[in-house]
Design an enzyme around this catalytic site. Structure first.
Site, PDB file in Angstrom:
ATOM      1  N   LEU A  15      54.395  -7.660  45.479  1.00 28.29           N
ATOM      2  CA  LEU A  15      54.993  -9.138  45.560  1.00 28.29           C
ATOM      3  C   LEU A  15      55.286  -9.176  47.163  1.00 28.29           C
ATOM      4  CD1 LEU A  15      54.318 -11.198  43.791  1.00 28.29           C
ATOM      5  CD2 LEU A  15      56.659 -11.071  42.858  1.00 28.29           C
ATOM      6  N   HIS A  16      54.519  -9.070  48.029  1.00 32.44           N
ATOM      7  CA  HIS A  16      54.825  -9.147  49.658  1.00 32.44           C
ATOM      8  C   HIS A  16      54.655 -10.654  49.916  1.00 32.44           C
ATOM      9  CE1 HIS A  16      55.990  -5.210  50.206  1.00 32.44           C
ATOM     10  NE2 HIS A  16      55.197  -4.649  49.417  1.00 32.44           N
ATOM     11  N   ALA A  17      54.752 -10.896  51.433  1.00 36.63           N
ATOM     12  CA  ALA A  17      54.950 -12.146  51.799  1.00 36.63           C
ATOM     13  C   ALA A  17      53.861 -13.063  51.344  1.00 36.63           C
ATOM     14  CB  ALA A  17      54.590 -12.116  53.212  1.00 36.63           C
TER      15      ALA A  17
END
Lengths: 90, 267
Positions: A15-17
């Site tokens: 769940l990155h940018a």
């Protein structure tokens, strides 16, 4: 009544940018109170920095806590998003 | 070595070395300095191992010998048998005590993650809370533009450093970032300079922003008993500010800080 779901991150980048911003876009459509619990930390599920601070990566398990008038719809939409994110990898 | 240190206090076992075991506290780090080793050497050689074995029990997380003193054979044997890390330091026991207690109290302090924005306003640590979308980050931006400092946006790691104080800081991955809807994620240090941020701040005041509700009671005279909210067992003064278009939240918070300071002086 509060709805809770245990979810696992299955997409490659976690769940990155970008996935996190999709998540926030989805969760912000609902009026319900949305929280993400990971370990001892609970953050607002509508806040991108809150989610990024958890550093959720592939394989991370978190709990989704949703409470409010449209909680059922919110849970369905967010679960669908997790599946969509996973299928985008393929 | 899978020993875990859970207690921040330390132990200098001397009475225990001669058999008084009532207050053994083996869960603490055991420190042996001149006194303890001196006493140990006074013991007859057959008692040494026997008595030390009662102090160096399995539970001991770690044992430190200070002043670079030579380590007796019995310590090495028991440390190996029972899997206790055996460390040595050149510092005196008093110096080591001071350093370790300060470090451990800090590392083992209870902590939690709070949803909110922490800013330093006139030197007072203000934690702004409220539902998402109420305008916490926008208010923080106004405050930063007014010369105040950002500590953390959205998620604040709050730590209880002692019996009276809470400290807040940003989780490392989002340090000094601020998210403002429509602008995205802003790097406050790059935009406003290193003087606009700080890494850690004591929390003195809570400001809760909430949607203005018609008919709800709000303090009009400023005479209501002060509200508090308890975080990690420490009560923090709290003010609730209703939000409505046209209200200058940053100025209201500045004034809330000044008012809170006046009040706490009066008490």
């Amino acid at each position: 009544m509060m709805l809770t779901r245990e979810l696992t991150i299955n997409n490659k980048s976690g769940l990155h940018a970008r996935p996190a911003s999709l998540w926030v876009q989805t969760s912000s459509r609902f009026r319900s109170n949305i929280k993400i619990k990971h370990g001892n930390s609970v953050v607002d599920g509508k806040s991108i920095l809150g989610i990024l601070s958890l550093g959720l990566s592939t394989g991370s398990v978190f709990e989704l806590l949703v409470e409010g008038e449209d909680e059922t719809e919110a849970v369905v939409a967010l679960e669908k998003l997790m599946i969509d994110l996973e299928s985008q990898d393929r | 070595m899978d020993k875990e240190i859970t207690d921040y206090s330390l132990k200098r076992p001397s009475a225990e070395l001669v058999g008084y075991l009532t207050y053994l506290t083996p869960q603490r780090i055991q420190i042996f300095g001149r006194t303890e080793l001196g006493l140990f050497e006074q013991l007859s050689s057959d008692l040494r191992y026997e008595n030390l074995a009662k102090v160096m029990v399995q539970e001991v997380p770690c044992l430190i010998i200070t002043r670079g003193l030579p380590i007796p054979q019995e310590f090495v044997r028991l440390a190996e048998d029972r899997g206790i890390p055996l460390l040595a330091s050149d510092r005196s026991t008093t110096q080591l005590y001071y350093l370790l207690i300060r470090f451990l109290a800090n590392r083992l302090a209870p902590s939690t993650l709070v949803h909110g924005v922490l800013v330093d306003v006139f030197g007072i640590g203000v934690l702004i809370t409220g539902d998402s979308g109420i305008g916490k980050s926008e208010t923080a931006l106004e405050l930063i533009r007014g010369g105040h400092l950002l500590v953390a946006d959205d998620a604040v790691e709050v730590q209880r450093v002692d019996e009276e104080n809470l400290h807040g800081r940003a989780p490392q991955s989002i340090k000094h970032l601020l998210e403002v809807r429509g602008l995205g994620i802003l790097d406050v240090t790059k935009l406003f300079g290193a003087g606009a941020v700080r890494d850690e701040k004591e929390i003195h005041l809570l400001v809760e922003l909430e949607e203005w509700k018609e008919g709800k009671y709000y303090d009009r005279l400023g005479l209501d008993p002060p509200q508090t909210l308890t975080i990690l067992g420490i009560p923090i003064p709290k003010v609730t500010i209703p939000v409505r278009p046209g209200r200058q939240l940053a100025s209201i918070i500045e004034v809330a800080v000044m008012q809170n300071r006046l009040r706490s002086k009066r008490m």
